[in-house]
Write a protein that holds these residues in place. Structure first.
Motif, mmCIF file in Angstrom:
data_model
loop_
_atom_site.group_PDB
_atom_site.id
_atom_site.type_symbol
_atom_site.label_atom_id
_atom_site.label_comp_id
_atom_site.label_asym_id
_atom_site.label_seq_id
_atom_site.Cartn_x
_atom_site.Cartn_y
_atom_site.Cartn_z
ATOM 1 N N PRO A 9 0.832 -1.208 0.000
ATOM 2 C CA PRO A 9 0.000 0.000 0.000
ATOM 3 C C PRO A 9 0.867 1.259 0.000
ATOM 4 C CG PRO A 9 -0.795 -1.583 1.606
ATOM 5 C CD PRO A 9 0.518 -2.102 1.122
ATOM 6 N N LYS A 10 0.524 2.194 -0.865
ATOM 7 C CA LYS A 10 1.311 3.415 -1.001
ATOM 8 C C LYS A 10 0.366 4.608 -1.140
ATOM 9 C CE LYS A 10 4.848 5.552 -3.993
ATOM 10 N NZ LYS A 10 5.657 5.380 -5.217
ATOM 11 N N ALA A 11 0.662 5.682 -0.418
ATOM 12 C CA ALA A 11 -0.199 6.861 -0.460
ATOM 13 C C ALA A 11 0.645 8.113 -0.323
ATOM 14 C CB ALA A 11 -1.253 6.809 0.641
ATOM 15 N N TYR A 12 0.155 9.206 -0.929
ATOM 16 C CA TYR A 12 0.766 10.520 -0.801
ATOM 17 C C TYR A 12 -0.035 11.300 0.238
ATOM 18 C CZ TYR A 12 3.521 9.622 -5.006
ATOM 19 O OH TYR A 12 4.412 9.094 -5.910
ATOM 20 N N VAL A 13 0.665 11.947 1.176
ATOM 21 C CA VAL A 13 0.004 12.559 2.332
ATOM 22 C C VAL A 13 0.080 14.083 2.233
ATOM 23 C CG1 VAL A 13 -0.061 12.707 4.845
ATOM 24 C CG2 VAL A 13 0.586 10.552 3.743
ATOM 25 N N PHE A 14 -1.064 14.732 2.474
ATOM 26 C CA PHE A 14 -1.162 16.200 2.502
ATOM 27 C C PHE A 14 -1.659 16.632 3.878
ATOM 28 C CE2 PHE A 14 -1.506 14.968 -1.871
ATOM 29 C CZ PHE A 14 -0.942 15.991 -2.622
ATOM 30 N N ARG A 15 -1.220 17.778 4.314
ATOM 31 C CA ARG A 15 -1.710 18.336 5.579
ATOM 32 C C ARG A 15 -3.128 18.857 5.397
ATOM 33 N NH1 ARG A 15 2.466 22.518 8.153
ATOM 34 N NH2 ARG A 15 0.561 22.856 9.376
ATOM 35 N N GLY A 16 -3.974 18.598 6.380
ATOM 36 C CA GLY A 16 -5.365 19.002 6.262
ATOM 37 C C GLY A 16 -5.627 20.453 6.585
ATOM 38 N N ASP A 17 -4.728 21.099 7.324
ATOM 39 C CA ASP A 17 -4.968 22.481 7.738
ATOM 40 C C ASP A 17 -4.320 23.492 6.806
ATOM 41 O OD1 ASP A 17 -2.372 21.879 8.306
ATOM 42 O OD2 ASP A 17 -2.401 22.593 10.388
ATOM 43 N N LYS A 18 -3.900 23.051 5.640
ATOM 44 C CA LYS A 18 -3.184 23.919 4.707
ATOM 45 C C LYS A 18 -3.911 23.948 3.374
ATOM 46 C CE LYS A 18 1.422 24.530 2.617
ATOM 47 N NZ LYS A 18 2.775 23.969 2.493
ATOM 48 N N GLU A 19 -3.936 25.115 2.756
ATOM 49 C CA GLU A 19 -4.563 25.239 1.433
ATOM 50 C C GLU A 19 -3.490 25.122 0.356
ATOM 51 O OE1 GLU A 19 -7.649 28.117 -1.081
ATOM 52 O OE2 GLU A 19 -6.991 28.671 0.946
#
Length: 692
Positions: free
Chosen positions: A83-93
């Motif tokens: 399993p592979k995923a790219y992660v983004f911060r939720g509090d940032k636009e």
């Protein structure tokens, strides 16, 4: 004459064409955006529904998966080693280009040339082929984040099985960190560059309000309650306006790339559908509101989104019935509707799930009604049940008399991409004669459609209520009804007892009475989210379904005869009957006091009381038939008189019998309300209509 084309046959008002094109957009794309800030049992139900959804999609359909909570995970389904995923911060636009850069799908130069050689939907040109053109953002996204269902079912199911509740800790007096706005922004950035103007749906599964990041509608502290109708009216909800503006800006991006956004919200609390509604409505998406992901309202509604056309194949043997096989899905993408009409009137606007394409012209009226200032509107997602209301302004300079043979015409051109990838054009043409004698209104009265008029007035009132005070909208409705009755009723001046309406107008005041009391205009006992969903649905539904929302249908079942439609009135509630109320959003089976007592004693289980068992079963079977053809699936309620859930039925009834009045010896249910009854409403209407 028998071989005329369909366009020249007068009763064929609608003709649909399948357009040929050198390049086809390719199969549709479904990107699932899943909220993981849910209890474990709820997440299990949601994962099960998503796995079943994969079996409903055609094999060439492209699918992708994004999960979010505190962080956003974009899953790379094409990477099968682990399993592979790219992660983004939720509090940032994130800007769209930044999202594409982080995912490695930045557009290359010369992309237009590349797309011409490698049309959208062609996934055969993979790396390793010497004839493959230089890699583009599409080729790097399809095969990684977006995969055909036939190639990624196992990988998708594996990711869903391993999916866990959001692990970030949360204090007892705080709400979880849920970044719905950022997740939708990331999903939009992925589709914008990888499947440009190809039919796409972002299907969002939400379990609570967004609390962090752009588009959040409530702070994390539970000391701050979610905005209510009172807060909105007093302008005490500082987060609502910027959140709504954020989602409206997202809708502009979605419209330019043929992306539809759907929301399936399952929570006992509000989830922010009021703020997200512009994004859903302007792109032609759907909203489903339920209490739980395990509820049939959610599960069955999700299944019906993917309904297909049944293809009937006749049998050569007359003794063998024809066979039915599923065809393409009953949905379209990137719908656009354009209006052409004769010179005697101009288009004032449209009300529905549409967005203006700002196509000006001489046929545009100066005064806007609904969404105006254009002759062309964006529909986005289209289904066979969708409708749009159009409003026109008659332009007759100097009140010139129309020649007797003068005809008027309106033509609607609807273009959309079918789920097969083909482009279609649907042309509907209607025409009729003009009536120019202002002294004789009989032809106008004879052509009045009171059902369609009630629905049009409902849409107008709802549209006005979004910018005006509720009391002002109700006064406008009342004045409009009084003017109509004054003009078309027959009466002697200042004599209310002489007031009469013809059959064409007889039901219209009753529709207006129930519209005034409906959840579309009254905020009592509904949250802002619920009201937003109700308004979204009536904007899309046809006349018959909209009338059920305005004035629900009530059917009585008893031992005295077959099921009978009865008045939506308190006098219809009797101890020895079973009532079925259909409000479109709810289907309610209501047992009278005596029936409920017999059921409590178990008479339906005794052989000698088989008729009583049939009396209980028949309403439930009829209710199931109602729900079988309804979208979204209505909530099913079985209740007894004098019990708490009976309020769902009593709230819809005309309060002819209240705690202030008597029923004149009739056994009926008293309703505790200060609302006026239909009789009082009609008395005031007659009095005001006939006065000089």
């Amino acid at each position: 004459e028998s071989n005329l084309p369909a366009e020249l046959i007068s009763h064929f008002t609608t003709v649909e064409y399948e357009l040929s094109s050198l390049t086809q957009p390719g199969p549709p794309v479904f990107l699932f955006v899943v909220d993981t800030c849910v209890p474990e049992d709820e997440l299990t139900h949601l994962k099960d529904s998503l796995q079943q959804t994969l079996n409903l999609l055609p094999e060439d359909t492209l699918v992708g998966l994004i999960t979010y909570g505190t962080l956003i995970h974009v899953h790379e389904l094409g990477f099968t080693d682990c399993p592979k995923a790219y992660v983004f911060r939720g509090d940032k636009e994130y800007a769209p280009m930044k999202i594409q850069e982080m995912l490695g799908i930045m557009p290359n130069r010369g992309i237009a040339t590349v797309n011409a050689n490698n049309p959208p939907g062609n996934t055969n040109n993979q790396q390793g082929n010497p004839n493959t053109p230089p890699q583009t953002n599409r080729s790097s996204a399809v095969g990684r984040f977006l995969m055909p269902v036939s190639d990624c079912t196992f990988a998708m199911e594996q990711v869903l099985e391993d999916l866990q509740k959001d692990p970030w800790p949360c204090a007892a007096d705080e709400r979880v960190q849920r970044c719905t706005g950022t997740a939708l922004n990331v999903a939009m950035g992925l589709l914008e560059s990888s499947v440009m103007r190809q039919g796409s749906r972002i299907m969002t599964f939400v379990a609570g309000p967004p609390t962090v990041g752009p588009g959040f509608m409530v702070n994390r502290s539970k000391k701050e309650s979610i905005r209510s109708h009172t807060d909105i009216q007093k302008n005490q909800c500082p987060l609502t306006k910027p959140a709504t503006e954020y989602y409206k800006n997202l809708s502009d991006r979605a419209i330019s790339h043929n992306i539809i956004v759907d929301v399936f919200a399952c929570s006992l609390d509000q989830v922010g559908t009021l703020e997200i509604k512009p994004l859903i409505s302007r792109t032609g998406g759907v909203i489903v509101l339920a209490d739980s992901f395990g509820q049939s309202v959610f599960k069955e509604s999700l299944r019906r989104v993917f309904e297909r056309v049944n293809i009937i194949t006749p049998s050569n043997d007359p003794n063998i019935p024809p066979t039915s096989t599923p065809g393409h899905m009953q949905m379209g993408f990137g719908g656009v509707i354009e209006v052409h009409h004769s010179r005697e009137f101009k288009v004032a606007g449209a009300i529905g799930s549409v967005a203006s394409l700002k196509k000006m012209g001489p046929g545009v009226a100066e005064i806007e009604v609904g969404i105006g200032g254009t002759t062309s509107w964006y529909l986005g997602g289209v289904t066979p049940r969708d409708t749009v209301a159009f409003f026109f302004e008659v332009v007759n300079p100097n009140n010139a008399v129309m020649p007797p043979q003068k005809r008027r015409f309106i033509q609607f051109l609807t273009s959309y991409q079918a789920s097969t990838g083909k482009q279609r054009l649907r042309v509907t043409t209607v025409c009729g004669a003009w009536h120019s004698d202002s002294n004789d209104m009989t032809p106008v009265a004879m052509s009045f459609d009171q059902e369609a008029s009630a629905v049009l007035m409902a849409r107008l009132a709802i549209h006005r209520s979004e910018t005006e005070e509720p009391a002002d909208v109700l006064r406008w409705l009342d004045r409009s009804l009084i003017r109509l009755c004054s003009k078309f009723a027959s009466y002697r001046k200042d004599d209310p007892s002489s007031f009469r309406l013809t059959n064409e107008f007889s039901m219209y005041p009753q529709f207006m009475f129930h519209l005034r009391r409906s959840k579309f205009l009254q905020s009592f006992n509904t949250s802002p989210d619920e009201q937003a969903v109700y308004r979204h649905i009536i904007y899309k539904e046809n006349t018959s379904n909209s009338l059920i929302m305005i004035q629900p249908s009530l059917v009585s079942y008893s031992f005295n005869g077959p099921p009978t439609p009865v008045l939506l009135d308190a006098t219809s509630v009797k101890p020895d009957v079973v009532l079925v109320l259909d409000t479109f959003f709810h289907v309610i089976v209501f047992h009278g006091e005596t029936i409920a007592a017999w059921k409590q004693q178990g008479y339906q289980h005794q052989e000698e009381h088989v008729n009583f068992k049939n009396l209980l079963d028949t309403p439930q079977n009829d209710s199931q038939m109602i729900m079988n053809n309804r979208f979204p699936v209505p909530r099913y309620i079985v209740c007894d008189q004098h019990k708490s859930e009976a309020r769902f039925l009593l709230a819809m009834l005309n309060p002819s019998v209240t705690h202030h009045t008597s029923a004149d010896g009739i056994s009926s249910q008293a309703i505790f309300t200060d609302d006026v009854s239909l009789r009082v409403f009609m008395e005031h209407l007659m009095k005001l209509s006939v006065q000089t």
